[in-house]
Structures are given as structure tokens and as C-alpha cells.
Design a protein around this motif. Structure first.
Motif, short mmCIF file in Angstrom:
data_model
loop_
_atom_site.label_atom_id
_atom_site.label_comp_id
_atom_site.label_asym_id
_atom_site.label_seq_id
_atom_site.Cartn_x
_atom_site.Cartn_y
_atom_site.Cartn_z
N ALA A 155 24.53 -4.05 64.02
CA ALA A 155 24.45 -2.80 63.25
C ALA A 155 23.14 -2.73 62.47
N VAL A 156 22.67 -3.87 61.95
CA VAL A 156 21.38 -3.90 61.24
C VAL A 156 20.25 -3.54 62.18
N ILE A 157 20.29 -4.07 63.40
CA ILE A 157 19.25 -3.75 64.39
C ILE A 157 19.28 -2.26 64.70
N GLY A 158 20.48 -1.71 64.91
CA GLY A 158 20.60 -0.29 65.19
C GLY A 158 20.06 0.56 64.05
N ALA A 159 20.38 0.19 62.82
CA ALA A 159 19.89 0.93 61.66
C ALA A 159 18.37 0.83 61.55
N GLY A 160 17.84 -0.35 61.86
CA GLY A 160 16.39 -0.53 61.82
C GLY A 160 15.67 0.33 62.85
N LEU A 161 16.24 0.39 64.05
CA LEU A 161 15.65 1.23 65.10
C LEU A 161 15.72 2.71 64.73
N LEU A 162 16.84 3.12 64.14
CA LEU A 162 16.98 4.51 63.71
C LEU A 162 15.96 4.84 62.61
N LEU A 163 15.77 3.91 61.69
CA LEU A 163 14.79 4.10 60.62
C LEU A 163 13.38 4.21 61.20
N ALA A 164 13.05 3.33 62.15
CA ALA A 164 11.72 3.35 62.76
C ALA A 164 11.49 4.66 63.51
N LEU A 165 12.53 5.13 64.22
CA LEU A 165 12.41 6.40 64.94
C LEU A 165 12.21 7.56 63.98
N ASN A 166 12.97 7.54 62.90
CA ASN A 166 12.86 8.60 61.90
C ASN A 166 11.45 8.63 61.29
N LEU A 167 10.93 7.46 60.95
CA LEU A 167 9.59 7.39 60.37
C LEU A 167 8.52 7.80 61.37
N ALA A 168 8.75 7.46 62.65
CA ALA A 168 7.78 7.86 63.69
C ALA A 168 7.73 9.38 63.83
N VAL A 169 8.90 10.02 63.75
CA VAL A 169 8.95 11.48 63.83
C VAL A 169 8.27 12.09 62.61
N LEU A 170 8.54 11.53 61.43
CA LEU A 170 7.97 12.06 60.20
C LEU A 170 6.46 11.84 60.11
N ALA A 171 5.96 10.90 60.89
CA ALA A 171 4.51 10.64 60.89
C ALA A 171 3.74 11.71 61.66
#
Length: 199
Positions: free
Chosen positions: A77-93
């Protein structure tokens, strides 16, 4: 003067133990999926050290193995949350995203609170306790103990800043952060004890 020197020595020894524990924690957490178990073992090691109980490398890894048996789903679940966070930040960039500053701030706050809950759960871990109940208690403590949550959020921010400045600082700062989680938990327990009728 002698007492002051002794207090300084004890504080310096605790700092050194936190730095050493940070090295063990980072080593154990390298696969990422093992992060919850690594945090739990680190918290248990530092708590035992503060209590004057015999503890060391073997004790840390014994606790790590015990925590891993019940935490691998949490690790995923931590890995999944980390990937979701990275994807979100990539979109916001990307340029042109509406409301980008607000969404970026909200993302950082949510990530910080999620990390705080994970730290509180790890600090409360003991062999045999289910992680689901640990997270339920951690969420409640995060909500009820605003000052403790602020301390942990500040520690997470310092860790992030250190990692951004020099990634090697993640090793010592990780130990200090889990030490802060143990201290926040003990402070909360002491306050609850004082608040009980007849205490």
C-alpha cells in the motif's frame, strides 16, 4: 555541573543511537515494501534503548522479521501511495494545469499527514498487533494530538529538505525522525496518564 555533564552525555548517546538506527532503517527499507517493518523495528529498538533494556543489531533484525510477517500488505500500500503521489506531482509539474499551486499544496499536506500516520503506527507496533488496528489508532492520535502531529510534520519537512540538499542525509535524519515518533508517542501516553482521574 556533574549532572549537567551526565545529561549532555546521555543526550549525545541517544543522538548517536538514532544515527545508527537510521542506518539500519534505511538498509532494511531499501526494497521499499519493507518500509513499515523497518520503521516498526527502529521504533521498538529506540524505545528499548531509552528504557535501558538490552538491544542491538540482532534485536533490531529480530523485530524487523516479526514486523515483516504482518506488514507486507501495508508495504505494498505504501508503494501504491508513493506511485500515486509521484504521478500527481508529475501532472502538476506540467504547465497549464488549472489551480496548480493549490493542488500542489494539498498534495504535499496529504502526503505529510499520511507519512505522520505511518510513523505513529510504526511507533505503536509490538509483535502480534495487527497493522489495521495500529493505523486506526494512529489516525485518531493524529487528529487528537495536534502538537504531536505538528512535530512529526516538521520532522518530515526537515527530512525532505535534507534529502533535497544532500541525499546521504536521509540516513541519519531517518533515525532522528523515528526517534521523534517514539518521543511523541510517549509524551501523548504521559499526558493521558496525567488526565486520568486519581492519577
Amino acid at each position: 555541573m556533574a549532572r549537567r555533564r551526565q545529561a549532555f552525555g546521555e543526550g549525545f548517546a541517544l543522538l548517536a543511537e538514532c544515527l545508527l538506527t537510521g542506518a539500519w532503517l534505511v538498509l532494511a527499507a531499501l526494497p521499499v515494501v519493507t518500509l513499515p517493518a523497518a520503521l516498526a523495528a527502529a521504533a521498538r529498538h529506540l524505545a528499548a534503548y531509552v528504557d535501558g533494556e538490552p538491544t542491538g543489531w540482532r534485536g533490531y533484525w529480530a523485530d524487523f522479521r516479526a514486523a515483516w510477517r504482518g506488514s507486507w500488505r501495508t508495504g505494498l500500500a505504501v508503494i501504491g501511495a508513493g506511485l500515486l503521489l509521484a504521478l500527481n506531482l508529475a501532472v502538476l509539474a506540467q504547465e497549464g494545469v488549472p489551480g496548480r499551486p493549490g493542488f500542489a499544496l494539498a498534495t504535499v499536506i496529504v502526503a505529510g499527514l499520511a507519512a505522520t500516520v505511518l510513523l505513529r503506527a510504526a511507533a505503536a507496533w509490538t509483535p502480534g498487533v495487527r497493522w489495521r488496528s495500529l493505523f486506526a489508532g494512529a489516525v485518531e492520535e493524529t487528529r487528537a494530538d495536534a502538537s504531536g502531529t505538528g512535530i512529526l510534520l516538521g520532522g518530515i519537512a526537515v527530512l525532505a529538505a535534507c534529502a533535497w540538499a544532500l541525499w546521504l542525509l536521509v540516513v541519519p535524519m531517518s533515525g532522528c525522525l523515528i526517534g521523534a515518533a517514539v518521543a511523541v508517542r510517549r509524551r501523548r501516553a504521559a499526558r493521558d496518564e496525567e488526565a486520568r482521574p486519581g492519577a
